[in-house]
Design a protein around this motif. Structure first.
Motif: not given
Lengths: 650, 650
Positions: A318, A378, A380, A382, A528-529, A604-606, A639, B292, B294, B303, B311-315, B526-529
């Motif tokens: 990404d 992704r 939306d 930025t 990893d990515a 959190l997403p975990y 993707r 999304h 944190t 970044r 972006d959302r889910d870019e972690l 959804r956390l690709d990384a």
């Protein structure tokens, strides 16, 4: 090689330590196919667009001001002169490939005149310095990049002389090069440009003129690297590719385009001076780069910040940079290593980079360009400033003319000759006039189709070797070779080529049938990515999944591949893209959100295993299109790498 | 709250729409534990270090030049005044927490005097503008950040007055604030600072002085956002947090610290004006950010480029920015939302961010600092300029004093009161003097141990509610609560607190036993990384695997967890870290390289399934240490997220 044919972009001297020799201007004529389409849009759209923009954005005007022919202040990047030169080089190869054009002829005459008049009597030439600080020549090489600009000027001048026989700019370039030699080689000015590029240009000028001091200067610049001569930058010596000498460095770091341009110069110096140690060091870095720092699309540069290579195995889909110029520079480097060694691995990377990053960098209309070539977008998004969708132009306009000069000279990268044979590296429809009266005709629908037919239209009576690259992705057992109607063994030699050695007769054909069935490709576990993902490839093409092609109501980020579903390639004409496109359809799982639609634990997403585990909620047919066609319809999600389903067979 | 006690950093007015009210200076005394150690090193090392560096690096001198007391040019970042103020605020809270200190007293007097004399008669104060362009006041707010600097000055002044009763700097700050109100609110200057921060400071100054125009000015600045008043930046309006109005924005983008500071101001304005819509908008962004954007460590900003949220889910764990200042700003924001709503989710994030990102930002000696807090470091990394190992100081010295001001005032973030109770948010050994004569004593080895004992040392006779936060990671079924020796139900209320409502007697104890058994944590799909990885946590602590702790000959990047191996926590004293450390050991698979040691296909790290599949070659015991202790021994590789083994049970 026919002695009277002018050379293409790279023309090793007779004494150079190279295994293969490129063909000259006009010896390879691309007659159609995807490569022909790239050349068409380059000729019809990109080159005229670039010419107009150099004139309308103040870039040429900078030189007119320096020549005393216009008023005003300098506009654009400090090294904007390079854009003028790069567009001139693109014009040169376009004239060589497609013949005369009055408008372009006038452009060449006009721009050359401006450059002639802007040049100082002693050979110095840089509009930014001449306008803003004429007494600070070479005083800020860390960012002024006078030598880098010279590099492009020299390459343009050589190209114009070779392509059109117009030596006016060559005279300017020689005065520039003589000035550099006087200042840096003879008078001992110790500085080094923060942006390499002049090295390979000086070698080519040596090749073109026979003037040895240009080669000496190039070798000198190559050896200066890594000793702090490029000045100081907030971004560190690694950004200036000045952190380690080229003989000991083992990996590429820092600014990708700079590092890759330097490598082209390193190989040029090594082959012209017969310096095996220098060549081996570059090969070592190439192998390291390919193994650890190359995207599936051939892209280089994992970081937006400082446009840098990242660490080994840092290859985010990404946020990778994969600058278009880096792809062009990578092809320059790999091509030179191919000439030096004759090994197919270098041509494999040329092809991968060409058909994916370079091809994707321009839209199908030829008038919008990617600076950054990501493998994922992704919803939306930025994007960072140089990311996002293709643009009409850039303040730092390096990329579009770089692609134009490469595609205009694409024939150069198609075939070579050696003492006893002809090598075919790229499979494009073409007419090839090789050495000693060999004439070949290549007919193919590649890469839509894997069949490549080579017809020998003229041949000497003595036997010679036709060598066809066997791409690494086409296993010998799934490849067919037919020589003059008779099936032949598919057994590549130690360099990766299928060699047909015989006494040829006019009309003989060789048919190569490569395996372009779509295939799944998995990342090395250390990436990893990309862990837990899979991509689709087909022949030399990387495929990608765009949101716009997926079934209604299916979110791209919810798709996952099982690894067991068949991949079906077929042509599709209703995609909103020009011409039929070979798409790949496959069954895919649609994943449900784990636990609930959103965060899995503590907001959190975990979360714990049971909360985080995805479930399959539906089955659909997902569609992939060639990566080089993406972002031609909308700005939606994309993707290359899709997650593997929890039902994945591996 | 005891009316005579001066307030801490955040003191909502009596009319503010808040559910909880913080305690004042001296009402919470931290008596030991990890928090006590953080305060010790802040007091003994970080604060003196910061004071000395502000004086030795020219930062204070800028103001002396502006005051006409020194010669020379401006040094450092344009907004370097903010460092002076931030260190003064850290000194204030340190004096409040630990009592008088002659050296620091002299520092406060000296620096305050310089600020007094540098201030212009009309209240204006900015050394960069006064030295370099005195007629360009507020003319370059996009990068000069005069208002941002004012924000820190105001916060320092309020802190000094509250902590020590020294109102000298407050007088400077009021003149500054009055000047801002005159220029921006009354005279209608339309500009906005590129870096928020002044908003929350103005609200606090309103709270401290009762001067309503400061609140009006803060509200005005908050509402101006998103309309292009912050000027133009190459980095876009999103970098200036000026791309969308705060009432309609749904997600945080752009520069993380700026966005987070603004949110603190938004909540302050919302609570002081009773603006539920404004509060709801901030809560909505908080929930989006947590879900999304944190990191597991609480870090914000994915970044390096432009220090931005992604972006959302870019972690990404490796190239994430997670600036230390963003962690401090995030705590400021979450704390204010906690006061407004009383919901434990906000305290949960305060704790996660404190025990991981903030705690890791300083080394165990207190004299080296992370600017960037990554969750992974590769072997032989070439980090971006602000990445890499901790440093002694920074040209942009925002982070170390930010941590010092937070840790010096940590008691403030520990407990609150409401109309009928006391809330305990952080579990630190402490003596707490709450309202209406309630005195509590907290004894705990947390987070090494999950047991927290609260003793009521003094109480009124009327019943009141003791409310203990139940962290989301401690499931009620694995948590024990004992009230005055009797087991009680563990049933959190709708805000996430365990409420004990009774008529208390002095000597009563409440014992909370939280589940700090080590646990595996998985990322949302959804956390690709982070796909295909797992992390170890224990209580509020994120753990990490450092190369230095792994068995000899085992490469960190070859380790993988099965998900089925027990996690064993025990104390270890021989790690080369101060004091015993609770480590977590676990069985782990050592993966072999797929196919062969290096590229898997075509020289590239991509290949067919059989070539890319990893195999398990050995079993070892891997060791994890608390993330906040990493990089205290060497600069080797580190991972928070380990790959899941192909033998993984999920």
């Amino acid at each position: 090689m026919t002695e009277s044919t002018p050379a293409g972009p790279v023309a090793p001297s007779a004494a150079a330590a190279v295994r293969l020799r490129p063909l000259g201007v006009g010896q390879v004529r691309i007659t159609g196919g995807l490569a022909g389409e790239w050349q068409r849009r380059t000729r019809e759209v990109t080159v005229p667009t670039a010419v107009a923009l150099v004139e309308s954005t103040g870039t040429l005007r900078n030189l007119e001001i320096a020549a005393g022919e216009a008023d005003g202040g300098f506009q654009g990047m400090h090294f904007a002169d390079s854009d003028v030169a790069k567009v001139l080089e693109a014009v040169a190869w376009r004239l060589a490939a497609h013949g005369p054009d009055d408008d372009l002829r006038r452009t060449v005459d006009h721009w050359t005149g401006v450059l002639e008049r802007a040049q100082r009597p002693d050979g110095y030439l840089n509009s930014w310095v001449q306008i803003t600080a004429p007494d600070r020549r070479y005083g800020a090489l860390v960012s002024s990049h006078e030598l880098y600009c010279y590099g492009h000027l020299i390459q343009a001048a050589v190209a114009l002389d070779r392509a059109t026989g117009d030596g006016r700019l060559l005279a300017v370039a020689r005065r520039v090069a003589d000035h550099v030699v006087a200042e840096f080689l003879r008078a001992g000015r110790p500085d080094l440009d923060g942006h390499p590029g002049v090295e390979t240009a000086l070698v080519e000028l040596y090749r073109h003129t026979g003037e040895r001091s240009y080669l000496d200067q190039a070798a000198d610049f190559v050896e200066r690297r890594g000793h702090g001569h490029a000045g100081r930058s907030d971004r560190g010596s690694v950004y200036l590719v000045d952190h380690e000498p080229v003989r000991t460095s083992t990996t590429l770091n820092g600014h990708a385009v700079r590092a890759l341009y330097l490598e082209a110069g390193v190989v040029d110096v090594a082959t012209e001076t017969g310096d095996d140690e220098l060549l081996a060091a570059s090969v070592r870095r190439w192998e390291d780069t390919v193994a650890h720092k190359t995207a599936l699309t051939g892209g280089h540069g994992s970081r937006h910040l400082f446009e840098a290579f990242g660490d080994r195995d840092e290859l985010p889909p990404d946020q990778s940079y994969n600058e278009t110029c880096a792809a062009v520079a990578s092809i320059h480097w790999s091509w030179r290593l191919l000439l030096a060694t004759g090994e197919a691995q270098f041509a494999d990377l040329v092809e991968r980079t060409l058909y994916n990053t370079v091809a994707a960098s321009t839209n199908v209309d030829g008038d919008r360009f990617f600076y950054v070539n990501a493998l994922q977008r992704r919803p939306d998004a930025t994007p960072p400033p140089k990311g996002g969708r293709r643009r009409a132009w850039f303040t730092c306009a390096c990329c579009p003319p770089n692609v134009a000069r490469l595609l205009g000279s694409l024939g150069h990268y198609t075939a070579t000759t050696s003492a006893d044979g002809v090598q075919l590296h790229l499979f494009v429809p073409a007419e090839i006039q090789a050495n000693d009266g060999v004439q070949l005709r290549v007919a193919t629908e590649y890469p839509d189709d894997g069949r490549v037919r080579v017809t020998v239209d003229a041949t000497p009576t003595t036997p010679w070797r036709l060598e066809l690259r066997l791409p690494a992705w086409s296993a010998p057992g799934r490849t067919a070779l037919t020589v003059a109607g008779t099936p032949a063994d598919v057994r590549p030699d130690e360099r990766g080529y299928l060699v047909v050695h015989r006494a040829w007769r006019a009309g003989d054909t060789v048919e190569l049938d490569l395996d372009v069935a779509p295939r799944l490709t998995y990342p090395h576990r250390r990436l990893d990515a990309l862990r837990g993902t899979v991509a689709v490839e087909r022949g030399p093409l990387v495929y990608c999944f765009e949101q716009v092609d997926q079934p209604a109501g299916v979110t791209l980020d919810d798709l996952a591949l099982t690894g067991g579903d068949p991949l079906t390639a077929h042509q599709e004409s209703s995609l909103g893209l020009p011409g039929p496109v070979t798409v790949v359809d496959t069954g895919a799982d649609v994943l449900a959100a784990p636990a609930h639609d959103g965060p899995v634990h503590d907001g959190l997403p975990y979360g714990a295993a049971h909360a985080a585990a995805p479930a399959v909620k539906a089955r659909v047919t997902a569609r992939a299109v060639p990566y080089h066609l993406w972002d031609n319809r909308d700005g939606g999600a994309m993707r290359v790498w899709l997650p593997r389903s929890p039902r994945s067979t591996r």
